[in-house]
Motif scaffolding. Structure first.
Motif, PDB file in Angstrom:
ATOM      1  N   ILE B 439       0.847  -1.209   0.000  1.00  0.00           N
ATOM      2  CA  ILE B 439       0.000   0.000   0.000  1.00  0.00           C
ATOM      3  C   ILE B 439       0.876   1.250   0.000  1.00  0.00           C
ATOM      4  O   ILE B 439       0.611   2.210  -0.732  1.00  0.00           O
ATOM      5  CB  ILE B 439      -0.969  -0.003   1.207  1.00  0.00           C
ATOM      6  N   MET B 440       1.929   1.245   0.803  1.00  0.00           N
ATOM      7  CA  MET B 440       2.834   2.405   0.824  1.00  0.00           C
ATOM      8  C   MET B 440       3.443   2.621  -0.568  1.00  0.00           C
ATOM      9  O   MET B 440       3.597   3.761  -1.011  1.00  0.00           O
ATOM     10  CB  MET B 440       3.927   2.202   1.873  1.00  0.00           C
ATOM     11  N   GLY B 442       2.010   1.900  -3.318  1.00  0.00           N
ATOM     12  CA  GLY B 442       0.921   2.486  -4.114  1.00  0.00           C
ATOM     13  C   GLY B 442       0.761   3.979  -3.849  1.00  0.00           C
ATOM     14  O   GLY B 442       0.506   4.763  -4.771  1.00  0.00           O
ATOM     15  N   ILE B 443       0.920   4.375  -2.579  1.00  0.00           N
ATOM     16  CA  ILE B 443       0.839   5.797  -2.230  1.00  0.00           C
ATOM     17  C   ILE B 443       1.980   6.556  -2.918  1.00  0.00           C
ATOM     18  O   ILE B 443       1.777   7.603  -3.536  1.00  0.00           O
ATOM     19  CB  ILE B 443       0.894   5.981  -0.693  1.00  0.00           C
ATOM     20  N   LYS B 444       3.179   5.996  -2.819  1.00  0.00           N
ATOM     21  CA  LYS B 444       4.344   6.610  -3.482  1.00  0.00           C
ATOM     22  C   LYS B 444       4.053   6.779  -4.983  1.00  0.00           C
ATOM     23  O   LYS B 444       4.302   7.838  -5.558  1.00  0.00           O
ATOM     24  CB  LYS B 444       5.560   5.722  -3.248  1.00  0.00           C
ATOM     25  N   ALA B 446       1.233   7.003  -6.507  1.00  0.00           N
ATOM     26  CA  ALA B 446       0.193   8.006  -6.774  1.00  0.00           C
ATOM     27  C   ALA B 446       0.796   9.409  -6.835  1.00  0.00           C
ATOM     28  O   ALA B 446       0.416  10.227  -7.670  1.00  0.00           O
ATOM     29  CB  ALA B 446      -0.890   7.931  -5.695  1.00  0.00           C
TER      30      ALA B 446
END
Lengths: 460, 460
Positions: B439-440, B442-444, B446
């Motif tokens: 998830i982290m 994925g945040i990066k 984004a």
């Protein structure tokens, strides 16, 4: 709703905890959003009531695999339609996650299940004499998990800030079904990206909160209420920073237009005690000793008098204090039947009079009024757009848009504490660029690759 | 570094503000991370010194298009290698973003450029008498933007929390070049996902901070220091929650093993004033009035005496206070030449004695010592892994891993305030599951679709 979904849910949570009849489901398809704005619920839903993170994990794994929308639901006290299912969904009520897990007085923290209500938490904390939890939005039926999901605020933000400041740890079931913990009994934690703060205010779109660790504080037992009147909003606003700069931080600082509180008082069969002036500031102080309470009250009164206050009173008795607060709390209720929309903008505290002036100008343009009450210490105003002869005004969207643009002009926000949800999502472009919204979509996708969790809230 | 990149940079920021000679670049390729752990810098870099968000936007648009790594750099005071380029990179020093933009005393907020240092901020704030900013990590050369990027902590977290609690607004250049604003002069803001809090602690991997709005507070001018001695760590730790429950919140509560501060005192040519016992608690109080300071100091001493304190002293003079604090601050410096690694774990405050016991047991197993000083009020310990005859111990990784596992066992974190960066990234799996790290990532993605901003920090 497909039979196999219903059967699967019954397998996971037990037959008694799945509701399929529409008549028994109605209260789960609504929240406290104003009637005119409330999103229309999709009635092709089932309500499931899991009792543990493990059951929720099972539901999410299945829902994620089958791409079935899931709408988590707390106390239903929200004001932005976040808990209303607009797709054919599994509505997941967290009411059975209801344990008071642990009071840890050595670390001044409490752990509760997410479905524990604020009323229950306060009741438990009242049983011991030392510690309290400071956040108090209007409705004590709010569940703690919901308060985290909405980053609840309330009147005591001047002193205690908002929910975000007091949430230390969360147990969360991810949209893909994994059970994880973010944060903990930690005052400092800089490992990785801050997933704890990402969850706070994410309105049930990134994960389902199942347990919450909250920070507690030593009780301050001496409470006092001051009511100070001014001729103009500018005069009232000018004194607020002076008090804070002096090192006095009241629990609450409320800004009230006189005709609003007079109507609220009348509604309750009470009389508003202030007569002179046209705007009142209410200060609530909460201090450790009576001496501190008196000393600070005196300083506030003196400072207000220097700043053109026209009248001041200290509510001496508990009853006087209660009456003033009750009248203030009923500002919304008194107007409720006449309200088309209750806004929740915030600007910098010193810009509140500017925003109020703009609100009044805009209202006048539409030949109406827009009563304002405000948490002036945190720059958060609630103003109402009124019905016209009991009907939705034709100019509702236009007028609201103008008011939002006024807040944005002063560097403000469309929603201070009520949340984005399904009702304010369409105004996100007032505050965010396309690229910012694209990044938010990327964050959503990282947590919830199939977009099954609370679709239509914040992000499409 | 390719000539066309150098030329492009000169076009954007001006020839004077691009450094290409390695000799002039060296200080930009390092930070304060322990020597043995410091990532090896890639020397195929250039240093650019933009003067505005607009120039940074130009650099980022170009770098994003050409997929060139960019490493933003504040004061270089970091302790996790986050500012050290490990790829062939544009090192972007923010030293020229150095304006004191605005003191807004009506809203008790200050706006500064991200390259403004903490020393400069404190100097400016000292010119007026009312307001101060509470966060103070060790080194005043830290830039405010860097303090946001690292979510700085320090000794005063007991009373004032960490950087996160005081950052209200940010101007940020996104990795894709857009200039955006997150938050503002707002106490409450619930619109969309909280991008402001996502940025705090993201260590220059999600965006380049160019402006910061900070909350200020009324100065508390009366400061006192107490030094109280105990026979055991357990005795010392037991009194901490009692004091907080009583409604007394010191600025700082420090836990010190005696032999550590004695060595620090010796290093400075001073004498540690406490003799009895083996563990000291240092309390720093900061209060609005002298009466409050005395009253609270007395209560603390009384409570400690009830909880088996063996000695107590109130540092009366400014000089005494300064000496004690200086000795405490030099605990690291005194050991510096002998330290292989300085850890930064945190657990729940009440678990500090358990963690310290485990640290000592692990050290003994490796036939060494591991001196501990701790911010006990916030559960944050700093303990050292020592060199062996001036050399890296063969067991360094193994011993560190055991200590981290001890912290995790008590629900703790590997890094409380020093950050993940490039040095602790490899331990993220101790604290996060694969799905969380995914998830982290994925945040990066984004924020930074091409992964050009500070690669190798937090997320690969």
């Amino acid at each position: 709703m497909k039979v196999e979904i219903i059967e699967k849910m019954k397998n996971i949570v037990g037959v008694d905890w799945v509701v399929t009849e529409l008549s028994r489901m109605q209260s789960y398809l609504s929240d406290e959003t104003e009637h005119l704005l409330k999103p229309k619920a999709n009635e092709d839903c089932i309500v499931v009531k899991p009792s543990s993170a493990q059951e929720i994990s099972g539901i999410m794994k299945y829902a994620n695999q089958e791409k079935i929308p899931v709408v988590p639901r707390g106390g239903g006290t929200g004001l932005c339609g976040a808990a209303i299912p607009t797709h054919s969904s599994i509505v997941m009520s967290l009411e059975r996650l209801n344990q008071y897990v642990e009071l840890d007085d050595k670390n001044l923290m409490v752990t509760v299940d997410s479905g524990f209500t604020l009323a229950q938490l306060n009741e438990e904390l009242n049983k011991q004499k030392n510690l309290f939890f400071p956040i108090h939005p209007g409705d004590e039926g709010a569940q703690i998990g919901g308060m985290v999901a909405e980053n609840a605020g309330g009147v005591s933000a001047v002193k205690h800030g908002i929910m975000r400041n007091h949430v230390k740890g969360l147990e969360v079931v991810l949209p893909t079904g994994e059970i994880v913990n973010f944060g903990g009994k930690l005052i400092k934690d800089n490992m990785g990206y801050d997933m704890l703060h990402m969850m706070i205010g994410s309105e049930g779109t990134l994960g389902i909160i199942t347990k919450v660790i909250l920070k507690l504080y030593a009780k301050e037992n001496h409470r006092g209420t001051l009511l100070i009147s001014f001729d103009t909003g500018e005069d009232a606003a000018a004194v607020v920073p002076k008090i804070l700069q002096r090192g006095i931080t009241p629990l609450a600082m409320e800004y009230m237009e006189r005709y609003v509180v007079e109507k609220a008082a009348e509604h309750l069969g009470l009389t508003w005690p202030a007569k002179k002036g046209s705007v009142d500031l209410m200060f609530i102080l909460e201090e450790t000793t009576e001496d501190e309470l008196y000393a600070k009250s005196e300083i506030i009164v003196e400072m207000c008098e220097k700043h053109h206050a026209v009248d001041s009173m200290i509510a001496e008795t508990a009853k006087e204090q209660r009456n003033i607060l009750e009248i203030r709390s009923n500002a919304y209720t008194a107007f409720k039947e006449e309200i088309a929309d209750a806004l929740d903008m915030a600007v910098a505290p010193a810009s509140v009079p500017d925003l109020v002036r703009d609100i009044n100008t805009i209202a006048k343009k539409y030949n109406t009024i827009s009563p304002v009450v405000g948490h002036i210490g945190d720059g958060n105003t609630h103003n109402f757009i009124m019905l016209v002869n009991g009907e939705k005004p034709s100019y509702l969207d236009e007028m609201r848009q103008e008011m939002y643009e006024a807040a944005i002009k002063y560097g403000g926000t469309v929603t201070a504490e009520h949340g984005t949800g399904k009702t304010r999502k369409k105004h996100m472009n007032l505050q965010f660029s396309d690229r910012e919204i694209e990044i938010m979509k990327g964050i959503k996708k990282a947590f919830d690759p199939n977009g099954i969790l609370n679709p239509g809230t914040i992000i499409d």
